[in-house]
Design a protein around this motif. Structure first.
Motif, PDB file in Angstrom:
ATOM      1  N   ASN A  24     -36.116 -10.898 -40.121  1.00  0.00           N
ATOM      2  CA  ASN A  24     -35.982 -12.260 -39.605  1.00  0.00           C
ATOM      3  C   ASN A  24     -35.932 -12.247 -38.074  1.00  0.00           C
ATOM      4  OD1 ASN A  24     -35.575 -15.013 -39.625  1.00  0.00           O
ATOM      5  ND2 ASN A  24     -33.678 -14.959 -40.800  1.00  0.00           N
ATOM      6  N   ASP A  28     -36.785 -19.801 -41.962  1.00  0.00           N
ATOM      7  CA  ASP A  28     -36.259 -18.758 -42.847  1.00  0.00           C
ATOM      8  C   ASP A  28     -34.749 -18.763 -42.949  1.00  0.00           C
ATOM      9  OD1 ASP A  28     -38.756 -17.439 -43.556  1.00  0.00           O
ATOM     10  OD2 ASP A  28     -38.861 -16.847 -41.458  1.00  0.00           O
ATOM     11  N   ASN A  34     -29.219 -12.438 -44.648  1.00  0.00           N
ATOM     12  CA  ASN A  34     -30.538 -12.984 -44.313  1.00  0.00           C
ATOM     13  C   ASN A  34     -31.217 -12.222 -43.175  1.00  0.00           C
ATOM     14  OD1 ASN A  34     -32.597 -14.843 -44.859  1.00  0.00           O
ATOM     15  ND2 ASN A  34     -31.914 -16.239 -43.245  1.00  0.00           N
ATOM     16  N   THR A  55     -37.003 -10.671 -44.238  1.00  0.00           N
ATOM     17  CA  THR A  55     -37.882 -11.713 -44.753  1.00  0.00           C
ATOM     18  C   THR A  55     -38.907 -11.142 -45.724  1.00  0.00           C
ATOM     19  OG1 THR A  55     -39.277 -11.438 -42.782  1.00  0.00           O
ATOM     20  CG2 THR A  55     -37.655 -13.238 -42.752  1.00  0.00           C
TER      21      THR A  55
END
Length: 463
Positions: A125, A140, A42, A45
Motif C-alpha cells: 500500500n 485501498d 492493511n 495490496t
C-alpha cells in the motif's frame, strides 16, 4: 526453525544457506503472517503466494545442487506498489492505473533482489501517486501503524513501513521523493536508507518527480539495510538519471565505527517547527556520538519552499492527462494539489531550480569540514489517522504537507540519509536523519550501526 517474524534478513539468509531451514519454510511462515496481520494493518495490496513459493523452491534447489544461494537467500521482501511486478498493473496507489496493462517484467531493483536470493511476496500500500506523507489511501484504505493501529504509518511508503515493523517481512523497498522512506521509518520505528540521487536504478518504477525520486530499502537493522543496498547497486542504462558508478559495497565498511568522523547537529530550521520529543531524539543521538558541534544549512526553509514548487509543477506535468480525463478518480487532496501545480508560472519553477543549484553548492561546502549532519526526521510522532492539522512553531498548520518539514531540504539536493529509530520514552518511536555527503552511504550506515550497537537506535516488533 528461524522465527521469521522476529528474524532479520541476515539471520534468515545464514539459516537458509546453512540448511538449518528451507527457503520454502521461511516463505510459508511469512505468507501465513501476512495473512494473519494484513486485515488489521492493511500493508499489502497484492500477495503472490504461488510466485513466492516457486522462487523459494528454486533457492532450495540451487543450494541442494551446490550452486550457491545468494546473500539474501530465502529472505522474504515486498515492494511499494509503484514498482513493476510482472503480471500486475503498476497501480502506484491509484485507481486510474489499475486499468493499465500488467507489467511485462519486474522493476530493476526487484530483479536484483531476486538475483541475490530474496523472495518477493507482493506489492504494498502507498499514498496515491506518492503525493502523500500520511499513508492514508482513499482507494485501498489507510496503512495502519503496527505500534498503534489507530495511527498513521507515514507515507508515501506506508505499506512498506507497516509490513517491516509488524514482522510480515524483514525487508521492503520504498521510494523517497520528499521524505517517503524517512517518514515511515520514523513513525514505524525502522531503519531506512535514502541513497544519493542517481545511486540506485529507478527503471521499472512509476515516477512522481523525476528530478527528486529515489528508491531504497527499509529494515529493522543496519546489517539488513546494507545487505539489500549492496544487492541493488550497479549501473543501469535504463535509468538515464542514474550515475554510471561501479558498486561500492557498504557491508564491509559497516563495523568501522564513527571514531574520527566529524559529526554536527543541524541548527536553525531543524531546531524549530517540531515537538520537543523530536529534538530530544536528536540530542540523545548526538550525546551518544559525542557530537557537540552545530551547523546550519543555509536557507533550509527556502529550500523546502523551492522543493514544493518543483514537486507541484513536475508532478502536475506528469498527470495532466489524468486531470483532464479522469479527475473524479483521483483522491481530491491529490487532485487539488496537482491542479495547483499545473498553474505555477514557469518563471517560479526556473527560479526554484536556480536556487536549488545555489543551495546545493552551499550545503556541499559544509561537508568540507563535516562528515555527518544529524537532524530530526519528522516534526512529531505518528499522528492519529484522519488528523488534519499540526502545531508547528506556535502555529496550527495543515498536517499533510508539513510532515516533510525536515526531510525536504535534504532530498531537494539528493543527499544520502540513513534514518534511525529512537525511543525517548515509553511512547511511539521517533526518527533521526543521519545525513552524509553525496555517494557516502557508507558513512551514514556506519554511524547508524554505532547507534544500533549502543542501543540508542533500535527497532522493535510490537507484541
Amino acid at each position: 526453525m528461524v522465527p521469521t517474524d522476529m528474524a532479520g534478513a541476515a539471520e534468515i539468509a545464514r539459516a537458509v544457506a546453512s540448511g538449518a531451514v528451507s527457503a520454502r519454510a521461511v516463505t510459508e511462515a511469512a505468507l501465513a503472517r501476512v495473512t494473519a496481520l494484513n486485515t488489521r494493518l492493511n500493508a499489502f495490496t497484492d500477495l503472490l503466494p504461488a510466485r513466492a513459493l516457486a522462487a523459494a523452491e528454486a533457492v532450495d534447489a540451487a543450494r541442494a545442487a551446490g550452486r550457491g544461494s545468494g546473500p539474501l537467500a530465502g529472505v522474504p521482501f515486498a515492494v511499494k506498489n509503484l514498482f513493476d511486478i510482472a503480471g500486475l498493473p503498476t497501480r502506484a496507489g491509484s485507481l486510474i492505473n489499475r486499468g493499465r496493462a500488467p507489467a511485462a517484467r519486474d522493476a530493476a531493483l526487484v530483479r536484483r533482489m531476486e538475483a541475490a536470493g530474496a523472495i518477493l511476496l507482493g506489492g504494498l500500500n502507498m499514498g496515491e501517486y506518492a503525493y502523500d506523507f500520511t499513508g492514508e489511501n482513499v482507494h485501498d484504505g489507510a496503512s495502519r501503524n503496527p505500534h498503534d493501529p489507530s495511527r498513521m504509518t507515514g507515507g508515501s511508503s506506508g505499506g512498506s513501513g507497516g509490513a517491516v515493523a509488524s514482522g510480515m517481512v524483514p525487508l521492503a523497498l520504498g521510494s523517497d521523493t520528499n521524505g517517503s522512506i524517512r517518514v515511515p521509518a520514523a513513525f514505524c520505528g525502522l531503519f531506512g536508507l535514502k541513497p544519493t540521487y542517481g545511486r540506485l536504478s529507478r527503471a521499472g518504477s512509476f515516477p512522481f518527480v523525476s528530478s527528486f525520486d529515489h528508491l531504497g530499502p527499509l529494515a529493522r537493522g543496519t546489517r539488513d539495510l546494507a545487505l539489500a543496498y549492496d544487492a541493488m547497486q550497479g549501473p543501469d542504462p535504463e535509468d538515464p538519471a542514474q550515475a554510471p558508478r561501479a558498486p561500492e559495497p557498504v557491508l564491509p565498511e559497516l563495523e568501522k565505527g564513527a571514531d574520527g568522523l566529524r559529526i554536527a547537529v543541524a541548527g536553525g530550521h531543524f531546531l524549530r517547527n517540531g515537538d520537543p520529543e523530536c529534538f530530544a531524539a536528536v540530542d540523545r543521538v548526538a550525546r551518544a556520538l559525542g557530537a557537540t558541534a552545530q551547523i546550519e544549512l543555509p536557507e533550509a526553509a527556502r529550500a523546502r519552499a523551492a522543493a514544493f514548487v518543483i514537486t507541484a509543477s513536475e508532478g502536475a506535468a506528469l498527470h495532466l492527462d489524468r486531470l483532464r480525463v479522469r479527475p473524479g478518480d483521483l483522491d481530491p487532496a491529490t487532485r487539488d494539489r496537482l491542479i495547483a501545480g499545473a498553474a505555477i508560472p514557469a518563471a517560479w519553477v526556473n527560479r526554484a531550480q536556480r536556487f536549488r543549484r545555489w543551495y546545493r553548492d552551499r550545503v556541499l561546502a559544509l561537508f568540507e569540514g563535516t562528515d555527518i549532519i544529524l537532524a530530526p526526521s519528522t516534526p512529531c510522532r505518528a499522528p492519529a489517522l484522519g488528523q488534519a492539522s499540526i502545531l508547528m512553531d506556535g502555529a496550527t498548520l495543515p498536517l499533510r504537507p508539513n510532515i516533510g518539514v525536515f526531510t525536504q531540504p535534504v532530498s531537494f539536493i539528493g543527499l544520502p540519509v540513513c534514518a534511525v529509530p529512537v525511543w525517548v520514552d515509553d511512547g511511539l518511536p521517533l526518527g533521526v536523519q543521519v545525513i552524509a555527503p553525496p555517494w557516502r552511504e557508507d558513512l551514514a550506515l556506519r554511524v547508524a550501526r554505532v547507534l544500533e550497537r549502543l542501543g540508542v537506535a533500535r527497532s522493535r516488533i510490537p507484541s
